[in-house]
Scaffold this active site. Structure first.
Site, PDB file in Angstrom:
ATOM      1  N   ASP A  92       9.920 -39.890 -25.656  1.00  0.00           N
ATOM      2  CA  ASP A  92       9.144 -39.217 -26.499  1.00  0.00           C
ATOM      3  C   ASP A  92       7.500 -39.530 -26.042  1.00  0.00           C
ATOM      4  O   ASP A  92       6.997 -39.943 -25.241  1.00  0.00           O
ATOM      5  CB  ASP A  92       8.763 -40.288 -27.685  1.00  0.00           C
ATOM      6  CG  ASP A  92      10.190 -40.263 -28.253  1.00  0.00           C
ATOM      7  OD1 ASP A  92      11.362 -39.299 -27.837  1.00  0.00           O
ATOM      8  OD2 ASP A  92      10.007 -39.780 -29.444  1.00  0.00           O
ATOM      9  N   HIS A 149      14.469 -43.172 -20.606  1.00  0.00           N
ATOM     10  CA  HIS A 149      15.827 -42.712 -20.284  1.00  0.00           C
ATOM     11  C   HIS A 149      16.200 -41.584 -19.458  1.00  0.00           C
ATOM     12  O   HIS A 149      14.659 -41.627 -18.717  1.00  0.00           O
ATOM     13  CB  HIS A 149      16.393 -41.810 -21.389  1.00  0.00           C
ATOM     14  CG  HIS A 149      16.438 -43.273 -22.748  1.00  0.00           C
ATOM     15  ND1 HIS A 149      17.683 -43.193 -23.049  1.00  0.00           N
ATOM     16  CD2 HIS A 149      15.716 -43.685 -23.739  1.00  0.00           C
ATOM     17  CE1 HIS A 149      17.410 -43.979 -24.505  1.00  0.00           C
ATOM     18  NE2 HIS A 149      16.345 -44.418 -24.241  1.00  0.00           N
ATOM     19  N   SER A 254       2.884 -46.667 -22.278  1.00  0.00           N
ATOM     20  CA  SER A 254       1.869 -45.914 -21.417  1.00  0.00           C
ATOM     21  C   SER A 254       2.462 -44.863 -20.659  1.00  0.00           C
ATOM     22  O   SER A 254       3.003 -43.855 -21.507  1.00  0.00           O
ATOM     23  CB  SER A 254       1.309 -47.049 -19.856  1.00  0.00           C
ATOM     24  OG  SER A 254       0.805 -46.277 -19.103  1.00  0.00           O
TER      25      SER A 254
END
EC number: 4.1.1.65
Length: 289
Positions: A92, A149, A254
């Site tokens: 995200d 992921h 980050s």
């Protein structure tokens, strides 16, 4: 650049990055109820964190701030793109930059680029398969889901811990700190995939207490020196991760950078600098021969 931004950039060079990150990491692991409940509640309000998609919605149920920060999502909260051969967005956040790797350099911001080889720890051999390839940089903001992921299914070949500074990562530092991503502490993960070699680089930043992978746990070599871990040796069982599987996580956030070889992927036309993205969305498709 405004006076405020100049002051901020100057402070980045003067602050004790690692000491601050260790102190904040200690606080983030504190289990004292009176402390962690207040910290989590303040953070959730301050950054408008949507807890409806979290597996555990009750803020007070988390044992410490880091457990809240790296919270798991409910099943189905991040459906995976179904286009044939889709390369998934790893996290995200927002696209910081994406595009071709030109002359061994990666675009950071207007007027700034950094060395591909330096990003990978100064190893020209590691960098060679990605010369002339493509990159995507995803910035994770404080409110985002902070697990990273797999964009593609892959077999882990190598992991490299690269020590460095811990400059803050945001638009101001990207535009004013030269070679930002090649200077910050980072963990380089190299995979063999159906699209050839792929690298996922987890870049630390100020107050990022630690970086963790699913196969190694916390990546914290006893000395802050470059260290390579090989996983393609005959004595080791292969580590294979499926597309969309968790790769690692930031304990305070980050940036994730994904690298591909030349003529392997074509990025989604709808994506550009500052585009919001979610893990599992289509980042790219296979490039047609």
């Amino acid at each position: 650049m405004s006076f405020k931004d100049r002051l901020f950039i100057c402070s980045q060079y003067l602050l004790p990055h690692h000491l601050l990150s260790r102190l904040i990491g200690f606080a983030a692991d504190c289990r004292a109820t009176w402390f962690k409940d207040r910290l989590i509640a303040w953070f959730a309000r301050r950054y408008q964190v949507d807890m409806r998609e979290a597996q555990v919605e009750d803020l007070q149920a988390y044992e410490h701030f880091n457990a809240f920060f790296t919270r798991a999502l409910k099943d189905g909260a991040r459906p995976l793109a179904q286009e044939p051969g889709a390369v998934l967005c790893p996290a995200d956040g927002a696209i910081s930059q994406l595009g071709p790797i030109e002359h061994g350099r990666i675009f950071q911001a207007k007027g700034h680029s950094y060395s591909l080889a330096e990003l990978l720890g100064g190893d020209a051999e590691l960098a060679a398969p990605f010369m002339g390839g493509d990159f995507a940089t995803v910035y994770l903001s404080p409110r985002d889901y902070h697990r990273v992921h797999m964009p593609l299914a892959g077999t882990l070949r190598e992991m490299v811990y690269v020590p460095g500074r811990l400059f803050s990562v945001n638009q101001t530092t990207a535009e004013n700190v030269p070679e930002l991503f090649a200077r910050n502490e980072r963990v380089v993960c190299l995979f063999d995939t159906e699209r050839g070699p792929m690298a996922v680089v987890l870049v630390g930043a100020m107050i990022v207490a630690s970086i963790e992978t699913v196969w190694a746990g916390l990546v914290t070599p006893p000395k802050r020196e470059l260290k390579t871990f090989r996983y393609d040796e005959a004595a080791r069982a292969p580590i294979r991760l499926e597309k969309g599987a968790e790769l690692g996580r930031f304990k305070l956030g980050s940036t994730a950078i994904v690298l591909f070889g030349p003529q392997q992927v074509a990025f989604n036309d709808g994506l550009g600098a500052a585009s919001p993205v979610r893990m599992g969305e289509c980042l790219a498709l296979p490039k047609q021969a």
